[in-house]
Write a protein that holds these residues in place. Structure first.
Motif, PDB file in Angstrom:
ATOM      1  N   CYS A   1       0.788  -1.224  -0.030  1.00 32.18           N
ATOM      2  CA  CYS A   1       0.109   0.176   0.164  1.00 32.18           C
ATOM      3  C   CYS A   1       0.900   1.324  -0.053  1.00 32.18           C
ATOM      4  N   SER A   2       2.203   1.324   0.654  1.00 31.33           N
ATOM      5  CA  SER A   2       2.810   2.425   0.784  1.00 31.33           C
ATOM      6  C   SER A   2       3.884   2.865  -0.485  1.00 31.33           C
ATOM      7  N   MET A   3       4.072   1.728  -0.970  1.00 32.54           N
ATOM      8  CA  MET A   3       5.392   1.818  -2.107  1.00 32.54           C
ATOM      9  C   MET A   3       5.128   0.908  -3.164  1.00 32.54           C
ATOM     10  N   GLY A   4       4.034   0.222  -3.363  1.00 28.23           N
ATOM     11  CA  GLY A   4       3.769  -0.682  -4.535  1.00 28.23           C
ATOM     12  C   GLY A   4       4.747  -1.742  -4.607  1.00 28.23           C
ATOM     13  N   PHE A   5       5.414  -2.195  -3.296  1.00 29.49           N
ATOM     14  CA  PHE A   5       6.473  -3.106  -3.344  1.00 29.49           C
ATOM     15  C   PHE A   5       5.938  -4.515  -2.677  1.00 29.49           C
ATOM     16  N   ARG A   6       6.235  -5.704  -3.498  1.00 35.53           N
ATOM     17  CA  ARG A   6       5.530  -6.840  -2.775  1.00 35.53           C
ATOM     18  C   ARG A   6       6.563  -7.872  -2.319  1.00 35.53           C
ATOM     19  N   PHE A   7       6.495  -8.286  -0.824  1.00 36.47           N
ATOM     20  CA  PHE A   7       7.348  -9.106  -0.211  1.00 36.47           C
ATOM     21  C   PHE A   7       7.086 -10.322  -0.720  1.00 36.47           C
ATOM     22  N   ASN A   8       5.593 -10.349  -0.913  1.00 32.70           N
ATOM     23  CA  ASN A   8       5.094 -12.080  -1.216  1.00 32.70           C
ATOM     24  C   ASN A   8       5.463 -12.908  -0.204  1.00 32.70           C
ATOM     25  N   SER A   9       5.209 -12.536   1.272  1.00 33.28           N
ATOM     26  CA  SER A   9       5.735 -13.187   2.268  1.00 33.28           C
ATOM     27  C   SER A   9       4.985 -14.706   2.446  1.00 33.28           C
ATOM     28  N   PHE A  10       3.701 -14.863   1.728  1.00 36.74           N
ATOM     29  CA  PHE A  10       2.998 -15.990   1.961  1.00 36.74           C
ATOM     30  C   PHE A  10       3.395 -17.047   1.024  1.00 36.74           C
ATOM     31  N   TYR A  11       4.306 -16.623   0.069  1.00 35.44           N
ATOM     32  CA  TYR A  11       4.890 -17.691  -0.642  1.00 35.44           C
ATOM     33  C   TYR A  11       6.242 -17.746  -0.821  1.00 35.44           C
ATOM     34  N   HIS A  12       6.895 -17.740   0.554  1.00 35.48           N
ATOM     35  CA  HIS A  12       8.132 -18.289   0.782  1.00 35.48           C
ATOM     36  C   HIS A  12       8.298 -18.695   2.168  1.00 35.48           C
ATOM     37  N   ASP A  13       9.083 -19.637   2.327  1.00 33.52           N
ATOM     38  CA  ASP A  13       9.445 -19.958   3.706  1.00 33.52           C
ATOM     39  C   ASP A  13      10.401 -19.206   4.440  1.00 33.52           C
ATOM     40  N   GLU A  14      11.490 -18.908   3.563  1.00 34.70           N
ATOM     41  CA  GLU A  14      12.425 -17.660   4.102  1.00 34.70           C
ATOM     42  C   GLU A  14      11.947 -16.405   3.896  1.00 34.70           C
TER      43      GLU A  14
END
Ligand code: HEM
Length: 462
Positions: A157-170
């Motif tokens: 929401c703040s910078m349009g950046f995706r960590f995609n944390s739900f799709y990585h174990d690490e």
């Protein structure tokens, strides 16, 4: 007016009381001093001292911005190694605070936050689907998944950046660097400087982590400059915003400081709140049931939409009561602007640092009576909440004070109500271990530790 000495436990030379503080759980150590010393006491640390206040009356007195202002105490001084005079860690008199405050206030206003609803909804859906897909027997690390949720939400929401944390174990390297940076900032604030200077390996890691944080943020800015978009997010506000007062724009370095600040301030606190809320609701199933009924009545089985957000007063009350019992920022710092007397009898000098110990002042029996320790969302329903704030100002203070209060409060509120509604609408919850008793994990904020739940799909998902 007489002058009484502020009570003070004995301490050691040089180290003062710092050896009495458990570095893994400072809040617990402070609580022990509260039990012994009560409403006010002074602790000494290497090169500094801090006066703790623990009642609504004293917190209220110290929230008077004509006499006291935000203090950059202890761990915040260390956090400045990474984010300098960003909004959270700036001293009030630093020009970058006022500049960023004026540029960003409109960007955190109701309309911009509402326009973030769809992206918040998308990440909330990822969490809901993950839990649904794990099936009813899986042990869910609720706190970790709430952290994935809040981090991904603030970044998107703040910078349009995706960590995609739900799709990585690490987790993304940024996440680990941020966690270590916060922990080490806290540890450094408890040690004499000469000890920190000797810890060469820890220091190298610390500055390497800061480099990772800054390079990630610089990358996001670079990417945006290469590929301009019409997104009206916080990054756009900072890149394009002009201070109405001075005509100045924010520097790139200041934008980096504030992007990292949003990622830190914007996710730990909110995920802790969600974790504590689920803990409390599961410990008090009648509140869970009431919240679920509200969702079923107001939203039914269709999609959760923006217009539902202010029609869920019970869920709002659950969150308020959660933050009262477990403020995820358990202490905020102020300092005296002039020599003064507090509590009618304690003389203090200009610059005296104070800790408003919310974790105790929000449990003041003169405000909340005999049921002060109980989880009772009803007392936080809108009318009661308004009355409370009038009758006992500053008795509920989890978002901080005055002009240095939380700029992200509307963001956190919308995000939390949305995800609570979506989870309750679609899943049934139980505690993995029904005997679980609340434990805390503390970095700069506190979260539930070792808290596992189970989730089962309700009759069909939406
Ligand atoms: C300030 C709590 C969510 C960004 C604060 C302060 C508190 C607080 C207590 C004042 C700290 C002090 O006096 O030293 C919370 C809680 C949250 C939350 C309990 C969630 C439940 C957020 C979010 C963001 C955010 C989502 C960003 C999007 C900030 C910033 C400041 C701040 C930038 C510094 C404001 C200034 O001094 O100008 N928050 N916060 N917070 N918060 Fe939050």
């Amino acid at each position: 007016e007489g002058s009484a000495p502020i009570p003070e436990p004995p301490g050691w030379p040089i180290f003062g009381n710092s050896l009495d503080i458990d570095p893994n759980f400072p809040m617990g150590s402070i609580m022990k001093f509260v039990d012994q010393y009560g409403e006010i006491f002074r602790l000494r640390f290497p090169g500094r001292n801090m006066v703790f206040v623990t009642t609504q009356a004293l917190v209220h007195e110290l929230c008077d911005e004509s006499r006291f202002q935000k203090g950059i105490n202890a761990s915040l001084v260390e956090v400045r190694n990474g984010v300098h005079d960003g909004l959270f860690t700036a001293r009030l008199d630093e020009p970058n605070w006022a500049l960023a405050h004026r540029v960003l206030m409109p960007a955190f206003g109701p309309m911009p936050i509402q326009s973030m609803f769809d992206e918040m909804h998308e990440i909330a859906t990822q969490l809901t689907l993950k839990w649904a897909r794990h099936g009813p027997d899986a042990k869910i690390a609720a706190t970790d998944d709430f952290t994935r949720l809040t981090l991904d939400t603030i970044a998107l929401c703040s910078m349009g950046f995706r960590f995609n944390s739900f799709y990585h174990d690490e987790m993304h390297p940024f996440v680990d660097a941020m966690g270590r940076f916060l922990t080490e900032s806290g540890a450094r604030s408890q040690r004499p400087a000469f000890l920190t200077a000797w810890k060469t390996a820890a220091n190298k890691q610390y500055w390497d982590d800061i480099a990772i944080l800054r390079e990630t943020a610089e990358g996001v800015i670079h990417e945006r400059k290469q590929h301009p978009t019409n997104r009206r997010d916080l990054l756009t506000a900072m890149l394009e915003g002009v201070d109405p007062k001075t005509g100045d724009k924010m520097s790139d370095a200041s934008i980096v400081d504030n992007l990292i600040t949003f990622l830190i301030a914007g996710h730990e606190t909110t995920s802790g709140m969600l974790g504590f809320a689920f803990y409390q609701m599961l410990k008090h199933p009648e509140t869970l049931e009431k919240a679920r009924q509200e969702v079923d009545t107001v939203i039914g089985t269709g999609p959760v939409r923006l217009e539902h957000m202010n029609k869920l007063p019970y869920i709002a009350a659950v969150l308020r009561e959660t933050l009262r019992l477990s403020p995820t920022i358990p202490v905020i710092g102020v300092q005296a602007k002039k020599d003064t007397i507090i509590g009618g009898k304690y003389a203090v000098q200009e610059g005296q640092p104070f800790a408003l110990f919310l974790a105790k002042s929000q449990l003041d029996p003169t405000v909340f009576g005999e049921t002060v320790l109980d989880f009772i969302p009803d007392r936080m329903l809108d009318d009661n909440f308004d009355r409370l704030n009038k009758e006992f100002p500053d008795s509920w203070k989890p978002f901080g004070n005055g002009q240095r209060a939380c700029i992200g409060r509307p963001f956190a509120w919308q995000e939390a109500i949305l995800v609570m509604a979506m989870l309750l609408q679609n899943l049934e919850f139980s505690m993995d271990d029904p005997e679980y008793q609340l434990q805390y994990k503390q970095t700069l904020t506190v979260k539930p530790k070792g808290f596992y739940i189970r989730a089962k799909i309700r009759n069909g998902m939406n």
